[in-house]
Design an enzyme around this catalytic site. Structure first.
Site, PDB file in Angstrom:
ATOM      1  CG  HIS A 365     -22.034  35.171  34.218  1.00 16.63           C
ATOM      2  ND1 HIS A 365     -23.273  34.625  34.419  1.00 16.63           N
ATOM      3  CD2 HIS A 365     -22.217  36.503  34.137  1.00 16.63           C
ATOM      4  CE1 HIS A 365     -24.178  35.594  34.445  1.00 16.63           C
ATOM      5  NE2 HIS A 365     -23.553  36.750  34.277  1.00 16.63           N
ATOM      6  CE  LYS A 556     -25.993  20.293  31.360  1.00 18.59           C
ATOM      7  NZ  LYS A 556     -26.239  21.373  32.307  1.00 18.59           N
ATOM      8  CE  LYS A 562     -22.322  24.174  29.794  1.00 23.19           C
ATOM      9  NZ  LYS A 562     -23.256  24.529  30.879  1.00 23.19           N
ATOM     10  CB  THR A 664     -30.288  28.558  34.665  1.00 24.37           C
ATOM     11  OG1 THR A 664     -29.772  28.598  33.328  1.00 24.37           O
ATOM     12  CG2 THR A 664     -29.705  29.696  35.477  1.00 24.37           C
ATOM     13  CE  LYS A 668     -33.399  27.308  31.664  1.00 27.89           C
ATOM     14  NZ  LYS A 668     -32.556  27.294  30.453  1.00 27.89           N
TER      15      LYS A 668
END
Ligand SMILES: *Cc1c(COP(=O)(O)O)cnc(C)c1O
Length: 821
Positions: A365, A556, A562, A664, A668
């Site tokens: 991952h 998130k 990020k 993910t 969405k």
């Protein structure tokens, strides 16, 4: 008397009257409440019990079917399952939502009100745990014989509160009001051992190993039946809880040390007490290692038990089962299965190894070094002495193979070894997982490519055929049908309902992009979802937002990679632009953030505080009133995501290229008709291919440019000095503009940005701002915007988790569907 007839069973009906009967009976006989004075929570429990009865029947029939048909089974081992609320999802999957709404209405109860009282099952941190939950939904929907295994944490992901702008963590006591979704199985127990030592004996010319003097903890099963959508199958998620071997250690009890006896019981049970709240960082604590081994050992014992009860020989494990490792957290399973095959079944090494490799597969991952699990050899030797021996032997055999394949390359041997010899000897769990698996997959095309080129480059040279890409997906049942009922309805009136199990059908919406009336309806759905989101914002933060403004969403986990700071810098930039040029026709925006920081991740928590400080300042400045708002929605979880995502206009997916394995959340949001502003990272690349580059806003350095810049020596201060807008933004933050009561508050954070900026926020700032201007320009043309948004929804079919699961089934597990009825 015909016993078979007595035992025969017909499934319960699921019409309105049957539901009313079940609900009333549960209320009185299980919960013990008079319907005349039952609380909303009592009704929630009662209706949950009514659903549970029907769920467990589906599970029973599915189980019978799998046993009769001798199917090959897949076991998904995951430390995390980020499930969310279960009631509505079960009702929708089982097709009895309407019946249940009507049944409750006859009692004067509104389902959508009581369903809000259910706690999220938040047994996970973020994307990895949510992926596991989506995979369970898909396996049941597609009738795959799939089982989930994990830990029944007493406390899941902490609840996040915001006090004076700062994150505070509250324990998540999600089981407080009882849990109607689990079936405890007090008879389904397995012993799990820790510590002790290994004794060797020579027996009939063979060396035998006995693990002695170990402490014992009992793993007890708790089953969560998981229904498929439209299929009648229900699979099982089995979560283990830790129990003391005996309720009291009799020795102490007899000696009169009652307190010590109880204390030791409590200590054994801490193993399943709490989820580690670290996302994308390894924890390295002894208790964490014990959690990992605890659930792995219980699961492997249970899997082998089932295999034997079905009458299959142990050497046929690879024909009958597949075991999937969700990241390296369960990687000790490789050594555990070897231990059982060698020491309990007394297979020879080569046979045991062949079986083991035939069974396991592993999903990686992340490439980020801080997330790669390694355990000190000394710790493993102490906690799991027999496993450490086996790991040494696996390594010995493996390195023999490496030396034979590439003679004389000692550096290669050092790099591939399961033991990292630099700076204290540590076991590399990713290497154990790779060596023990017949298939290894990354979770997006770029991620898999980078795995092959970097982290696992040496392994790839050795075994290229083992590496596959399987791009992540999301379940359209939760993330479109359930979370966005208005859009789901609009879609279904045009193309029917099959998209729920065949998301590619959404393509049939494409021609409607030319239909202005349809686009208006599509926009109206978005507007209503923005109203719903605005209500959540008001309820949780007290802030009023204008639903005509562009809703710019970054939700998130809080992580430097990020780059929440990049969007925050842009917010500050917009603030300056509006202040300094109030006469210009600026597009109104609401910048919406949500996400938890690991409690020990100081910088991530600082970023939360900075977002809140900036929000507090900007939201109260009349100079930008009605044009710019900033909100931080507390306690991001599956339930809040389900409200935020349908109301988003713009989806921020802005990680430094090469750092986000897949993402993910990006899927969405795009599925729900948000336009993505993003870097060429993770699955963004494949989303761009699917929706078309004209329907997305791409900016920033590419992966190779990031590495080149890093290699050449990146100096963020130079970027700062050459960009006056950026300089102003950073100076304001650094000099306390947003924290006047404590001007020094963000000095360290700003200094870090100017001197290190590992994730290259400054390098991407200018490109980001330029593309944000294109976002504004497009938003002024509402019809053009909604046309692109529709292309996003219509072209996201590929990112259904059903496609993902079919690829796992075909390329890795070799399992096929088996549907009940
Ligand atoms: C989907 C999801 C995530 C993952 O989001 P990313 O943007 O891919 O990091 C995290 N948390 C929750 C609650 C989610 O639903």
């Amino acid at each position: 008397m015909d016993i078979n007839r007595e035992l025969a069973h017909r499934p319960m009906a699921s019409d309105k009257e049957s539901f009313k009967k079940s609900i009333r009976e549960a209320l009185i006989h299980i919960i013990g409440k008079d319907p005349l004075n039952a609380t909303q929570r009592d009704w929630l429990l009662a209706v949950s019990y009514a659903v549970r009865e029907r769920l467990i029947e589906r599970r029973m029939y599915t189980k019978r079917l799998f046993n009769q048909e001798h199917v090959k089974r897949v076991y998904y081992l995951s430390m995390e399952y980020l499930i969310g609320r279960i009631l509505i999802n079960s009702l929708l999957n089982m097709g009895c939502y309407e019946a249940c709404v009507e049944a409750l209405a006859d009692f004067g109860i509104q389902l959508d009100e009581i369903s809000e009282l259910e706690s999220d099952a938040a047994l996970g941190n973020g994307g990895l745990g949510r992926l596991a939950a989506c995979i369970l939904d898909s396996m049941a929907t597609q009738c795959m014989p799939g089982y989930g295994y994990g830990i029944r944490y007493e406390y899941g992901m902490f609840r996040q509160g915001i006090v004076n702008g700062e994150q505070i963590e509250h324990p998540d006591n999600w089981l407080r009001y009882g849990n109607p979704w689990e079936f405890p199985r007090p008879e389904k127990i397995f012993p799990v051992h820790f510590y002790g030592h290994v004794v060797t004996h020579r027996e009939k010319g063979q060396t035998r190993y006995y693990w002695e003097g170990a402490e014992e903890v009992i793993a007890m099963a708790n089953d969560y039946p998981t229904p498929g959508y439209s299929s009648k199958n229900a699979n099982n998620l089995r979560l283990w809880s830790a129990k003391a071997t005996r309720d009291f250690n009799l020795e102490y009890f007899n000696e009169g040390d009652y307190i010590r006896a109880v204390k030791e019981k409590a200590e054994s049970e801490t193993i399943s007490m709490v989820l580690y709240p670290n996302d994308a960082t390894a924890s390295g604590r002894e208790l964490r290692l014990k959690q990992e081994y605890f659930f792995v050992s219980a699961s492997i014992q249970d899997i082998i038990d089932r295999h034997e009860h079905l009458g299959y020989p142990i050497t046929e494990l690879p024909e009958k089962i597949a075991i999937h490792l969700n990241d390296t957290h369960p990687a000790i399973a490789v050594a555990e299965l070897m231990r059982l095959l060698l020491d309990a079944y007394r297979l020879d090494w080569d046979t045991a190894w062949k079986v083991t490799q035939g069974v396991f597969a592993y999903t990686n991952h992340t490439l980020m070094p801080e997330a790669l699990e390694t355990w000190p050899v000394s710790l493993l030797e102490r906690v799991l002495p027999r496993h450490m021996q086996i790991i040494y032997e696996i390594n010995f055999q493996f390195l023999l193979h490496v030396r034979r394949t590439f003679p004389g390359d000692n550096d290669l041997v050092r790099r591939l070894s399961l033991i990292d010899e630099d700076g204290g000897r540590r076991v590399r769990m990713a290497h154990l997982a790779v060596v023990g698996s017949h298939k290894i997959n990354g979770v997006a095309a770029l991620h898999t490519q980078l795995l092959k080129e970097t982290l696992f480059a040496d392994f790839y040279r050795l075994w290229p055929e083992r590496f596959v890409n399987i791009t992540n997906g999301i379940t359209p049942r939760l993330w479109l049908n359930q979370a966005n009922p208005k859009l789901a309805k609009l879609i279904s009136t045009h193309i029917g309902q099959d998209w729920c199990i065949d998301l590619g059908q959404l393509r049939r919406l494409e021609p409607l992009a030319q239909d202005r009336e349809f686009l208006a309806r599509f926009r109206e759905v978005k507007r209503q979802n923005k109203v719903r989101l605005a209500r959540l914002i008001h309820k949780t933060t007290g802030i009023q937002v204008d639903t005509n403004a562009l809703f710019d969403v970054q939700i998130k986990r809080m992580h430097e990679y990020k780059r929440q700071l990049l969007s925050l810098l842009h917010v500050v930039h917009l603030y300056n632009r509006i202040r300094f040029a109030p006469e210009e026709p600026h597009v109104s925006r609401v910048a919406i953030f949500a996400g938890k920081a690991a409690p020990s991740y100081v910088r991530a928590k600082q970023i939360i505080r900075l977002i809140n400080d900036v929000a507090e300042f900007i939201n109260h400045d009349p100079a930008v009133a009605g044009r710019l708002k900033v909100v931080f929605i507390p306690n991001y979880d599956v339930s809040t995501a389900s409200v935020i995502i349908p109301g988003a206009d713009l989806s921020e997916q802005i990680s430094t290229a090469g750092t986000e394995a897949s993402g993910t959340g990006n899927m969405k949001l795009a599925l729900n008709g948000a336009l993505t502003i993003g870097t060429l990272d993770g699955a963004n690349i494949e989303i761009r291919e699917a929706v078309g580059e004209d329907n997305m806003f791409i900016f920033g350095l590419r992966t190779d440019e990031v590495s080149q810049l890093r290699a050449a020596g990146y100096t963020p201060r130079e970027v700062y000095e050459h960009n006056a807008h950026l300089r102003l933004c950073i100076d304001m933050i650094r000099d306390g503009f947003f924290s006047p009561s404590e001007p020094q508050r963000y000095r360290d954070l700003s200094h870090h940005l100017l001197s290190v900026d590992h994730y290259m926020i400054l390098a991407d700032f200018a490109s980001y701002v330029a593309v944000q201007e294109q976002v504004d320009a497009l938003y002024r043309d509402q019809e053009a915007w909604s046309r692109k948004a529709l292309f996003n929804t219509a072209r996201m079919g590929y990112f259904s988790i059903d496609r993902t699961v079919r690829q796992y089934a075909e390329h890795i597990w070799d399992v096929v569907p088996e549907c009940w009825i």
